[in-house]
Design an enzyme around this catalytic site. Structure first.
Site, PDB file in Angstrom:
ATOM      1  N   ASP A  10       0.813  -1.216   0.000  1.00  0.00           N
ATOM      2  CA  ASP A  10       0.000   0.000   0.000  1.00  0.00           C
ATOM      3  C   ASP A  10       0.848   1.269   0.000  1.00  0.00           C
ATOM      4  O   ASP A  10       2.074   1.221   0.181  1.00  0.00           O
ATOM      5  CB  ASP A  10      -0.964   0.010   1.206  1.00  0.00           C
ATOM      6  CG  ASP A  10      -0.311  -0.486   2.501  1.00  0.00           C
ATOM      7  OD1 ASP A  10       0.936  -0.511   2.578  1.00  0.00           O
ATOM      8  OD2 ASP A  10      -1.040  -0.842   3.430  1.00  0.00           O
ATOM      9  N   ASP A  70      -7.438  -2.228  14.348  1.00  0.00           N
ATOM     10  CA  ASP A  70      -8.832  -2.520  13.967  1.00  0.00           C
ATOM     11  C   ASP A  70      -8.936  -3.799  13.124  1.00  0.00           C
ATOM     12  O   ASP A  70      -9.982  -4.076  12.541  1.00  0.00           O
ATOM     13  CB  ASP A  70      -9.453  -1.327  13.222  1.00  0.00           C
ATOM     14  CG  ASP A  70      -8.776  -1.033  11.873  1.00  0.00           C
ATOM     15  OD1 ASP A  70      -7.792  -1.731  11.524  1.00  0.00           O
ATOM     16  OD2 ASP A  70      -9.234  -0.113  11.174  1.00  0.00           O
ATOM     17  N   HIS A 125      -7.203  -4.585  10.383  1.00  0.00           N
ATOM     18  CA  HIS A 125      -6.973  -4.489   8.935  1.00  0.00           C
ATOM     19  C   HIS A 125      -5.677  -5.170   8.515  1.00  0.00           C
ATOM     20  O   HIS A 125      -4.731  -5.261   9.293  1.00  0.00           O
ATOM     21  CB  HIS A 125      -7.015  -3.027   8.448  1.00  0.00           C
ATOM     22  CG  HIS A 125      -5.865  -2.159   8.882  1.00  0.00           C
ATOM     23  ND1 HIS A 125      -6.016  -0.842   9.215  1.00  0.00           N
ATOM     24  CD2 HIS A 125      -4.529  -2.407   9.030  1.00  0.00           C
ATOM     25  CE1 HIS A 125      -4.842  -0.325   9.520  1.00  0.00           C
ATOM     26  NE2 HIS A 125      -3.928  -1.251   9.423  1.00  0.00           N
ATOM     27  N   GLU A 178      -9.733  -1.698   5.424  1.00  0.00           N
ATOM     28  CA  GLU A 178     -10.385  -1.314   6.672  1.00  0.00           C
ATOM     29  C   GLU A 178     -11.658  -2.144   6.876  1.00  0.00           C
ATOM     30  O   GLU A 178     -12.133  -2.804   5.943  1.00  0.00           O
ATOM     31  CB  GLU A 178     -10.728   0.176   6.613  1.00  0.00           C
ATOM     32  CG  GLU A 178      -9.504   1.089   6.464  1.00  0.00           C
ATOM     33  CD  GLU A 178      -8.659   1.185   7.731  1.00  0.00           C
ATOM     34  OE1 GLU A 178      -8.635   0.234   8.540  1.00  0.00           O
ATOM     35  OE2 GLU A 178      -7.996   2.225   7.920  1.00  0.00           O
TER      36      GLU A 178
END
Ligand code: F6R
Length: 260
Positions: free
Chosen positions: A67, A136, A138, A143
């Site tokens: 990413d 979270d 990911h 997400e």
């Protein structure tokens, strides 16, 4: 899925490095999937050490990064291009033309994402993908609620991710809101996965990934669907695992297991 728990961060980084070495020994022109963030730093340091001291050769390797932040030029100190150059690429002998990192400044994101997917395919697919995990849950910047079959695309970052990553920027407002990221489907296509996690802040996400339901609310849980995924964590990241004893038992018993 195999869960490997090591007492300390340096130990887990060494286990991960050995897995990369095993892949390179079997296939010197392997395609490696790279991650950024704090977690893989120990792994990269160990690979650099092996390159410098023991001749670990990357001359035929190709890499694809997971990413990049949208809007950050390659030389921005918080861009993932910069991170990879400073922490890994400038210390090893991967030919620069074999390094692929999503562009944060392309004029056509849609076309770039399609090209990136096609490059992975044309290079024969990713042999080993390195992953971290967000608090979270990911993987890459997929997400919560990302499709579990998603491909490389633009994503809007979730608030917890912006909060977590604000530590690298001068002000929270400086953290980019968008990223370009491999999809969960792209990641699952890799032949091998290693997911690394360290520290208490990751303990809940790790437990959800390994022992929770497969859900787009925790995109890392999709790796339960993968045939060759290893979760390599330190003691603190393992504290919420209910089956911890079993994973440790499997790891200890492994040398005696039948190989044929
Ligand atoms: C980075 C990436 C992210 C990170 C995750 C954890 O390329 O894909 O998913 O792995 O946000 O980051 P750290 O390791 O900094 O806690």
């Amino acid at each position: 899925m195999e869960v490997i728990i090591k007492q300390t961060y340096p130990e887990m980084s060494q286990v991960a490095a050995q897995l990369v070495v095993d892949v390179l020994n079997a296939k010197p022109n392997a395609v490696l999937g790279m991650a950024t963030g704090s977690t893989p730093l120990g792994l990269y340091q160990e690979l650099v050490r092996l390159h410098k001291n023991e001749g670990l050769d990357f001359s035929q390797v190709t890499t694809f990064n997971l990413d990049e932040y949208v809007g950050l030029p390659v030389d921005h100190p918080q861009s993932y291009h910069h991170f990879m150059r400073e922490n890994f690429f400038k210390h090893v002998n991967i030919p620069p033309q074999n390094v692929y990192i999503p562009s944060g400044t392309t004029s056509n994101y849609h076309a770039f994402c399609q090209w990136f997917e096609k490059r992975i395919e044309d290079c024969g697919g990713i042999d080993l993908q390195i992953l971290g995990i967000g608090s979270d849950g990911h993987i890459a910047f997929n997400e919560p609620t990302s499709s579990l079959s998603s491909r490389t695309r633009l994503k809007t970052l979730a608030k917890p991710t912006i909060d977590d990553n604000a530590r690298f920027f001068e002000r929270r407002e400086d953290v980019p809101v968008y990223a370009i990221t491999m999809g969960v489907g792209t990641i699952l296509d890799a032949r091998k996965l290693i997911l690394l996690a360290s520290g208490n802040a990751k303990a809940t996400a790790v437990a959800q990934t390994v022992e929770g339901p497969i859900t787009s609310m925790v995109t890392a849980s999709a790796i339960q669907l993968h045939r060759d995924a290893k979760v390599i964590i330190d003691d603190e990241a393992a504290t919420e695992l209910r089956m911890r004893d079993y994973y440790e038992f499997i790891y200890q018993a492994q040398p005696g297991a039948p190989t044929t």
